[in-house]
Scaffold this motif. Structure first.
Motif, PDB file in Angstrom:
ATOM      1  N   ASN A   1       0.810  -1.221   0.000  1.00 58.65           N
ATOM      2  CA  ASN A   1       0.000   0.000   0.000  1.00 58.65           C
ATOM      3  C   ASN A   1       0.843   1.270   0.000  1.00 58.65           C
ATOM      4  OD1 ASN A   1      -2.410  -1.507   0.113  1.00 58.65           O
ATOM      5  ND2 ASN A   1      -2.197  -1.736   2.334  1.00 58.65           N
ATOM      6  N   VAL A   2       2.116   1.131  -0.369  1.00 59.23           N
ATOM      7  CA  VAL A   2       3.039   2.261  -0.416  1.00 59.23           C
ATOM      8  C   VAL A   2       3.447   2.498  -1.866  1.00 59.23           C
ATOM      9  CG1 VAL A   2       5.277   3.124   0.401  1.00 59.23           C
ATOM     10  CG2 VAL A   2       3.849   1.719   1.903  1.00 59.23           C
ATOM     11  N   MET A   3       3.691   3.760  -2.215  1.00 58.28           N
ATOM     12  CA  MET A   3       4.096   4.093  -3.573  1.00 58.28           C
ATOM     13  C   MET A   3       5.338   3.294  -3.976  1.00 58.28           C
ATOM     14  SD  MET A   3       4.974   7.866  -5.180  1.00 58.28           S
ATOM     15  CE  MET A   3       6.401   8.074  -4.109  1.00 58.28           C
ATOM     16  N   TRP A   4       5.330   2.767  -5.180  1.00 56.93           N
ATOM     17  CA  TRP A   4       6.409   1.975  -5.791  1.00 56.93           C
ATOM     18  C   TRP A   4       6.493   0.559  -5.217  1.00 56.93           C
ATOM     19  CZ3 TRP A   4      11.225   5.686  -6.491  1.00 56.93           C
ATOM     20  CH2 TRP A   4      10.850   6.757  -7.302  1.00 56.93           C
ATOM     21  N   THR A   5       5.615   0.213  -4.297  1.00 56.44           N
ATOM     22  CA  THR A   5       5.551  -1.150  -3.746  1.00 56.44           C
ATOM     23  C   THR A   5       6.930  -1.683  -3.356  1.00 56.44           C
ATOM     24  OG1 THR A   5       3.793  -1.479  -5.386  1.00 56.44           O
ATOM     25  CG2 THR A   5       4.400  -3.373  -4.058  1.00 56.44           C
ATOM     26  N   PRO A   6       7.606  -1.027  -2.456  1.00 55.33           N
ATOM     27  CA  PRO A   6       8.964  -1.479  -2.092  1.00 55.33           C
ATOM     28  C   PRO A   6       8.936  -2.770  -1.282  1.00 55.33           C
ATOM     29  CG  PRO A   6       8.280   0.291  -0.652  1.00 55.33           C
ATOM     30  CD  PRO A   6       7.190   0.153  -1.679  1.00 55.33           C
TER      31      PRO A   6
ATOM     32  N   PRO B   1       8.988   1.567  -9.798  1.00 61.16           N
ATOM     33  CA  PRO B   1       8.766   3.016  -9.966  1.00 61.16           C
ATOM     34  C   PRO B   1       7.758   3.375 -11.052  1.00 61.16           C
ATOM     35  CG  PRO B   1      10.860   2.368 -10.928  1.00 61.16           C
ATOM     36  CD  PRO B   1      10.331   1.163 -10.233  1.00 61.16           C
ATOM     37  N   ALA B   2       7.480   2.455 -11.973  1.00 61.33           N
ATOM     38  CA  ALA B   2       6.519   2.704 -13.048  1.00 61.33           C
ATOM     39  C   ALA B   2       5.957   1.374 -13.518  1.00 61.33           C
ATOM     40  CB  ALA B   2       7.192   3.441 -14.207  1.00 61.33           C
ATOM     41  N   ALA B   3       4.881   1.473 -14.298  1.00 61.85           N
ATOM     42  CA  ALA B   3       4.272   0.252 -14.818  1.00 61.85           C
ATOM     43  C   ALA B   3       5.283  -0.522 -15.650  1.00 61.85           C
ATOM     44  CB  ALA B   3       3.043   0.602 -15.650  1.00 61.85           C
ATOM     45  N   ASN B   4       5.363  -1.822 -15.404  1.00 66.41           N
ATOM     46  CA  ASN B   4       6.248  -2.732 -16.137  1.00 66.41           C
ATOM     47  C   ASN B   4       7.727  -2.485 -15.878  1.00 66.41           C
ATOM     48  OD1 ASN B   4       3.972  -3.963 -17.411  1.00 66.41           O
ATOM     49  ND2 ASN B   4       3.949  -2.306 -18.922  1.00 66.41           N
TER      50      ASN B   4
ATOM     51  N   ASP C   1      24.793  -5.505  -6.205  1.00 66.66           N
ATOM     52  CA  ASP C   1      24.135  -5.866  -7.461  1.00 66.66           C
ATOM     53  C   ASP C   1      22.930  -4.959  -7.673  1.00 66.66           C
ATOM     54  OD1 ASP C   1      25.875  -8.100  -7.758  1.00 66.66           O
ATOM     55  OD2 ASP C   1      24.582  -9.288  -6.455  1.00 66.66           O
ATOM     56  N   ILE C   2      22.906  -4.255  -8.799  1.00 65.32           N
ATOM     57  CA  ILE C   2      21.774  -3.393  -9.153  1.00 65.32           C
ATOM     58  C   ILE C   2      21.184  -3.920 -10.464  1.00 65.32           C
ATOM     59  CG2 ILE C   2      21.020  -1.062  -9.730  1.00 65.32           C
ATOM     60  CD1 ILE C   2      23.364  -0.007  -8.102  1.00 65.32           C
ATOM     61  N   THR C   3      19.856  -4.108 -10.482  1.00 68.24           N
ATOM     62  CA  THR C   3      19.199  -4.716 -11.637  1.00 68.24           C
ATOM     63  C   THR C   3      17.984  -3.890 -12.033  1.00 68.24           C
ATOM     64  OG1 THR C   3      19.853  -6.903 -10.801  1.00 68.24           O
ATOM     65  CG2 THR C   3      18.214  -6.850 -12.550  1.00 68.24           C
ATOM     66  N   PHE C   4      17.831  -3.671 -13.356  1.00 68.48           N
ATOM     67  CA  PHE C   4      16.665  -2.993 -13.923  1.00 68.48           C
ATOM     68  C   PHE C   4      15.942  -3.985 -14.835  1.00 68.48           C
ATOM     69  CE2 PHE C   4      19.955   0.120 -13.155  1.00 68.48           C
ATOM     70  CZ  PHE C   4      19.294   1.143 -12.507  1.00 68.48           C
ATOM     71  N   VAL C   5      14.639  -4.152 -14.608  1.00 65.77           N
ATOM     72  CA  VAL C   5      13.846  -5.084 -15.403  1.00 65.77           C
ATOM     73  C   VAL C   5      12.669  -4.331 -16.012  1.00 65.77           C
ATOM     74  CG1 VAL C   5      12.530  -7.228 -15.410  1.00 65.77           C
ATOM     75  CG2 VAL C   5      14.470  -6.970 -13.844  1.00 65.77           C
TER      76      VAL C   5
ATOM     77  N   MET D   1      13.255  -7.006 -21.013  1.00 68.85           N
ATOM     78  CA  MET D   1      14.568  -6.380 -21.106  1.00 68.85           C
ATOM     79  C   MET D   1      15.145  -6.226 -19.703  1.00 68.85           C
ATOM     80  SD  MET D   1      13.799  -3.372 -23.899  1.00 68.85           S
ATOM     81  CE  MET D   1      13.236  -3.766 -25.563  1.00 68.85           C
ATOM     82  N   THR D   2      16.399  -6.602 -19.544  1.00 69.01           N
ATOM     83  CA  THR D   2      17.050  -6.547 -18.237  1.00 69.01           C
ATOM     84  C   THR D   2      18.437  -5.944 -18.383  1.00 69.01           C
ATOM     85  OG1 THR D   2      15.919  -8.616 -17.670  1.00 69.01           O
ATOM     86  CG2 THR D   2      17.631  -7.875 -16.171  1.00 69.01           C
ATOM     87  N   ALA D   3      18.806  -5.084 -17.447  1.00 65.81           N
ATOM     88  CA  ALA D   3      20.158  -4.518 -17.404  1.00 65.81           C
ATOM     89  C   ALA D   3      20.637  -4.562 -15.958  1.00 65.81           C
ATOM     90  CB  ALA D   3      20.182  -3.089 -17.927  1.00 65.81           C
ATOM     91  N   GLY D   4      21.938  -4.755 -15.790  1.00 62.79           N
ATOM     92  CA  GLY D   4      22.468  -4.848 -14.442  1.00 62.79           C
ATOM     93  C   GLY D   4      23.879  -4.324 -14.333  1.00 62.79           C
ATOM     94  N   TYR D   5      24.212  -3.882 -13.124  1.00 67.31           N
ATOM     95  CA  TYR D   5      25.578  -3.454 -12.808  1.00 67.31           C
ATOM     96  C   TYR D   5      25.942  -4.012 -11.443  1.00 67.31           C
ATOM     97  CZ  TYR D   5      29.339  -0.646 -10.876  1.00 67.31           C
ATOM     98  OH  TYR D   5      30.505  -0.259 -10.268  1.00 67.31           O
TER      99      TYR D   5
END
Length: 506
Positions: free
Chosen positions: A350-355, A421-424, A448-452, A461-465
């Motif tokens: 129930n929090v913004m961005w569903t952390p 942070p956003a849809a999908n 490890d940082i990952t963007f999906v 699409m996935t990117a990581g550092y």
């Protein structure tokens, strides 16, 4: 000429009609995957003098799922994998399939093989059990002991026979895995043998077998494995129980491993025993708004062959103690190893961005100097796990038998976070602190940082550092670190890794 044309046309019509008849007799569903990935890879050797490696990996799959009738089905999955522009075989072990690079006038690439090929029979012989036999991925629970190492381009499958018994919401399974078959009667055609050389089990890597030793021809193997003493097979008894604890699944494990692939290791003139029994269990569920997982396993048996691989690492293991430990090929060495793991997480819906935040702890026992003096092998073997899911995305600790920490074990304390942070879109950040339980050596820390991004229902699409900050202990015990004579080397204290991957499934 006209007769030849008519004959060819008749043959074509017959083939088409046969295809229509087969399609009517069986329901066939086709699917597949195309997954290119670009990586920049610095953790080859943690050496300042070495430039990062840049490469494109690729996986291509085409599969057919066949329902022959209401009881019998089959699944066949072709797979091609490689590295863009690479030479013979695209860095793939095995017979040379031809070059991938575009500098040659013809495409000689023939690196397609079978990743999975099995059939299923429900209610086998009228029993309340389903049969699955053939080449297949064996994945149990969260991939802790049995996974498909799906991050790797080839992934892992096994020649196996599986029986599943369903009882309401519960399931009990027996799985037989024939991991290594070193055939004696046809030594140069079966089991990967070659004249005058040991069995080729591949280089160190994920999945259990790839990091293990070889069965030497000089020890009872001069004319092939005539006495069938160089095989490995696993007997897995597993349950999936959903009715014992509310909102939770309990999974008991019993794995009996007979691994004779170490024959010929060390100085023993006999066949060292490497029987291993893994027993334990796992519970995973949710309660009070928290997700949790607890699991623990114990390993017993013998470890005479693998004991010969224990390295002398200066202050950790002295050469004198090691010589006594491995005398006679590690004769008399017993296994006493364990693994425990825990996870506790909370998602704020129930929090913004569903952390979400997850606390993570793993401890895999190792072999210390006291174990060596007592003739004990204390390093936990992770069998066929998908280590990429657990021990950091930079894959520094994938060796199933523990060789990536010189068999001193691994302790991993981590915190994992994610948000949308956003849809999908999903962003994840994990932080690990690594050390060894045996001898208490600090290994380092990893971020490890990952963007999906879910581009569509079929394309992800996935990117990581990632960055690894290595402590001096890591440089001491990890075999991938580059060293010059006297353990000198120009070793960096950190390494970076990054990737971009597109995964299309259809």
């Amino acid at each position: 000429m006209k007769r030849k044309l008519l004959a060819a046309g008749a043959a074509a019509v017959a083939v088409l009609l046969a295809g229509v008849m087969v399609a009517q007799a069986a329901s066939v569903k086709f699917g597949g995957q195309m997954r290119p990935r670009y990586e920049i890879f610095e953790q080859n050797d943690f050496d300042k003098k070495t430039d990062p490696t840049h490469f494109f990996l690729t996986r291509i799959r085409l599969n057919a799922d066949v329902n022959i009738d209401d009881k019998i089905g089959a699944f066949i999955q072709f797979q091609a994998r490689g590295v863009y522009g690479a030479g013979t075989g695209g860095l793939i072990p095995g017979p040379a399939p031809g070059p991938r690079n575009a500098a040659v006038p013809a495409d000689g690439l023939v690196d397609v093989g079978l990743h999975q090929a099995y059939f299923t029979v429900q209610d086998f012989f009228g029993m309340p059990a389903d049969l699955k036999i053939g080449r297949q991925e064996v994945v149990l629970d969260g991939h802790r002991l049995f996974g498909n190492t799906g991050w790797t381009t080839g992934a892992q499958s096994a020649d196996a026979i599986r029986l599943d018994h369903h009882h309401g919401d519960n399931m009990f399974s027996y799985i037989f895995i024939k991991a290594i078959e070193a055939n004696g009667s046809v030594p140069f055609a079966v089991g990967g043998n070659s004249a005058g050389a040991p069995i080729n089990l591949g280089g160190a890597g994920p999945g259990g077998l790839l990091g293990q030793g070889t069965c030497g021809r000089g020890t009872g193997f001069g004319a092939g494995d005539l006495s069938d003493n160089c095989d490995r097979e696993d007997h897995v008894f597993w349950g999936n129980i959903k009715t014992m604890v509310p909102n939770a699944v309990i999974s008991p494990y019993l794995v009996i491993t007979v691994d004779n692939s170490w024959n010929g290791s060390g100085t023993s003139a006999g066949n060292p025993d490497n029987e291993m029994i893994t027993v334990g269990g796992r519970i995973a569920g949710n309660a009070g708004g928290f997700d949790y997982r607890f699991e623990g396993y114990f390993q017993g048996g013998r470890a005479e062959g693998i004991a010969t691989t224990m390295p002398a690492t200066g202050k950790v293991v002295s050469a004198a103690n090691l010589a006594a430990y491995t005398k006679g090929g590690g004769s008399g060495v017993d296994r006493r190893a364990y693994m425990i793991g825990a996870r506790l997480g909370k998602t704020f819906k129930n929090v913004m961005w569903t952390p979400s935040v997850t606390l993570w702890y793993d401890r895999l026992s190792g072999t210390d100097s006291e174990d060596i003096q007592d003739g004990i092998w204390g390093t936990f073997d992770t069998l066929y796990d998908t280590g990429h899911k657990f021990y950091g995305y930079m894959d520094t600790y994938l060796n199933a038998t523990g060789g990536d920490t010189s068999y001193l074990g691994l302790e991993d304390i981590a915190i994992k976070t994610s948000m949308k942070p956003a849809a999908n879109w999903t962003v994840k950040a994990d932080f690990h602190y690594f050390k060894t339980p045996a001898e208490n050596i600090d290994l380092g820390r990893e971020l490890d940082i990952t963007f999906v991004h879910k581009y569509s229902s079929n394309l992800t699409m996935t990117a990581g550092y990632s960055n690894y900050w290595a402590d001096p202990g890591f440089i001491l015990v990890n075999p991938r670190v580059s060293r010059s004579a006297g353990q000198g080397g120009i070793v960096d204290g950190s390494a970076n890794w990054g990737y971009v991957q597109l995964d299309l499934k259809f």
